[in-house]
Design a protein around this motif. Sequence first.
Motif, mmCIF file in Angstrom:
data_model
loop_
_atom_site.group_PDB
_atom_site.id
_atom_site.type_symbol
_atom_site.label_atom_id
_atom_site.label_comp_id
_atom_site.label_asym_id
_atom_site.label_seq_id
_atom_site.Cartn_x
_atom_site.Cartn_y
_atom_site.Cartn_z
ATOM 1 N N VAL A 197 12.870 -23.146 -5.616
ATOM 2 C CA VAL A 197 13.189 -24.877 -5.247
ATOM 3 C C VAL A 197 14.332 -25.030 -6.078
ATOM 4 C CG1 VAL A 197 11.117 -25.355 -4.245
ATOM 5 C CG2 VAL A 197 11.173 -25.571 -6.473
ATOM 6 N N ALA A 198 14.962 -26.108 -5.706
ATOM 7 C CA ALA A 198 15.889 -27.024 -6.694
ATOM 8 C C ALA A 198 15.429 -28.185 -7.076
ATOM 9 C CB ALA A 198 17.359 -27.087 -5.776
ATOM 10 N N ILE A 199 15.444 -28.228 -8.408
ATOM 11 C CA ILE A 199 14.980 -29.598 -8.867
ATOM 12 C C ILE A 199 15.894 -30.407 -9.570
ATOM 13 C CG2 ILE A 199 13.053 -30.547 -10.674
ATOM 14 C CD1 ILE A 199 11.853 -28.833 -8.383
ATOM 15 N N ILE A 200 16.168 -31.594 -9.090
ATOM 16 C CA ILE A 200 16.907 -32.440 -9.662
ATOM 17 C C ILE A 200 16.059 -33.524 -10.503
ATOM 18 C CG2 ILE A 200 18.873 -34.257 -9.035
ATOM 19 C CD1 ILE A 200 17.741 -31.754 -6.431
ATOM 20 N N THR A 201 16.548 -33.467 -11.683
ATOM 21 C CA THR A 201 15.815 -34.323 -12.669
ATOM 22 C C THR A 201 16.652 -35.597 -13.255
ATOM 23 O OG1 THR A 201 14.920 -32.652 -13.898
ATOM 24 C CG2 THR A 201 14.695 -34.655 -14.914
ATOM 25 N N LEU A 202 16.129 -36.817 -12.832
ATOM 26 C CA LEU A 202 16.776 -38.220 -13.226
ATOM 27 C C LEU A 202 16.108 -38.969 -14.181
ATOM 28 C CD1 LEU A 202 17.114 -39.422 -9.360
ATOM 29 C CD2 LEU A 202 18.534 -37.969 -10.654
ATOM 30 N N SER A 209 12.338 -49.540 -21.251
ATOM 31 C CA SER A 209 11.390 -48.403 -21.029
ATOM 32 C C SER A 209 12.188 -47.505 -20.165
ATOM 33 C CB SER A 209 10.202 -48.744 -20.434
ATOM 34 O OG SER A 209 10.325 -49.365 -19.084
ATOM 35 N N GLU A 210 11.909 -45.965 -20.327
ATOM 36 C CA GLU A 210 12.588 -45.176 -19.624
ATOM 37 C C GLU A 210 11.576 -44.125 -19.030
ATOM 38 O OE1 GLU A 210 15.412 -42.345 -21.333
ATOM 39 O OE2 GLU A 210 15.341 -43.840 -23.098
ATOM 40 N N GLY A 211 11.933 -43.314 -17.928
ATOM 41 C CA GLY A 211 11.046 -42.045 -17.807
ATOM 42 C C GLY A 211 11.904 -41.197 -16.716
ATOM 43 N N LEU A 212 11.252 -40.204 -16.139
ATOM 44 C CA LEU A 212 11.689 -39.188 -15.464
ATOM 45 C C LEU A 212 11.331 -39.144 -14.126
ATOM 46 C CD1 LEU A 212 11.712 -36.053 -17.556
ATOM 47 C CD2 LEU A 212 13.401 -37.938 -17.595
ATOM 48 N N MET A 213 12.186 -38.843 -13.001
ATOM 49 C CA MET A 213 11.856 -38.495 -11.695
ATOM 50 C C MET A 213 12.467 -37.279 -11.309
ATOM 51 S SD MET A 213 12.808 -42.190 -9.916
ATOM 52 C CE MET A 213 12.848 -41.595 -8.264
ATOM 53 N N ASN A 214 11.877 -36.370 -10.491
ATOM 54 C CA ASN A 214 12.300 -35.114 -10.006
ATOM 55 C C ASN A 214 12.191 -35.178 -8.535
ATOM 56 O OD1 ASN A 214 12.600 -33.881 -12.604
ATOM 57 N ND2 ASN A 214 10.189 -33.979 -12.723
ATOM 58 N N LEU A 215 13.544 -34.559 -7.915
ATOM 59 C CA LEU A 215 13.411 -34.386 -6.633
ATOM 60 C C LEU A 215 13.431 -32.978 -6.210
ATOM 61 C CD1 LEU A 215 15.783 -36.943 -7.027
ATOM 62 C CD2 LEU A 215 15.249 -37.397 -4.634
#
Length: 332
Positions: A197-202, A209-215
Amino acid sequence: MADVLSQSEIDALLNAISTGEMDVDATTEDAETNRVKSYDFRTANRFSKEQMRTISLIYDNFARLFSTYLSGTLRAMCQVDVLSVEELKYVEFVNSMPTPVVLAIAKMPPLVGPTLLEISPDVAYSLISRLLGGTGDPGTHGRVFTEIELVLIERVVRQFIGLLSEAWEKVISIHVSLDRIETSAQFAQIVALNETVAIITLNVKIGGSEGLMNLCLPHLALEPISKQLNTKVLFQTGSEHRERAPATEDIRQRIVTTPLTLKAAFNDTGARVQDILSLQVGDVIQLDHKVGEPLTVQVGHLSKFKAALGTRENKYAVMISDLIREEETGNE
């Protein structure tokens, strides 16, 4: 094939061995190490560098659109950036997920099968806090999401997930729709665990505040459009023309199948309001229309044809006899 040494290289090698400066066994081992490298075919890269570069450009565009959406929806300074685009095994991606987590399963035809959006607890809690009028503080970590919170997150995801269609439009036209929301990885297995899979990390910043999202994009899902995942297609000036051709055909088909109202009309006949109000059953109205004179056929509100009155299969019918030109209509 082994490399051939020159006479000078052989003499230098023998001299080093005789003086004890070089170990024969170590030299042989180093030569074998440099010449032979182990290769695991199970970990072969399925995505080319060009494809990964194109995916990165697509999601850079999505990050900009997502930043604008979040800032307008949450009434706060929001920024979304692409941190990385990398290739992993699906099992590695699943094992790296925090608990609890929000997993949005989406369909993106013509991509094959579902894709996955992972929203970290930090981002999810900040979204919920902002939507409920809070400051965006993530709050206590590790607690389970309530039903109300999941409904709020699902509503937000359904709204911004459509931005993916706009981000992909320069490469291919896709139609994104949310299938469901899950909070456990075992209920969101979209491909086999050993699938690439290809993982795009945002990185998502919401206020302070901040955090991560992965597609997660499975390789199998991208196979039908693999040839289009290159920067030449992305920046080619003729891409708009290729996208316009199917749209033109679609418009033509819609026009051809659009229903229109046809009306065959006699010449206008004048009458006084008093005469119309005094009409009774059985009264005869004398029309200002000769028997042999053709009727006017109107398409919508426009006069387009001349036609003769008749019958067909025991029903009144008209037969088109002439076309009314645009200049004739203007003269009238």
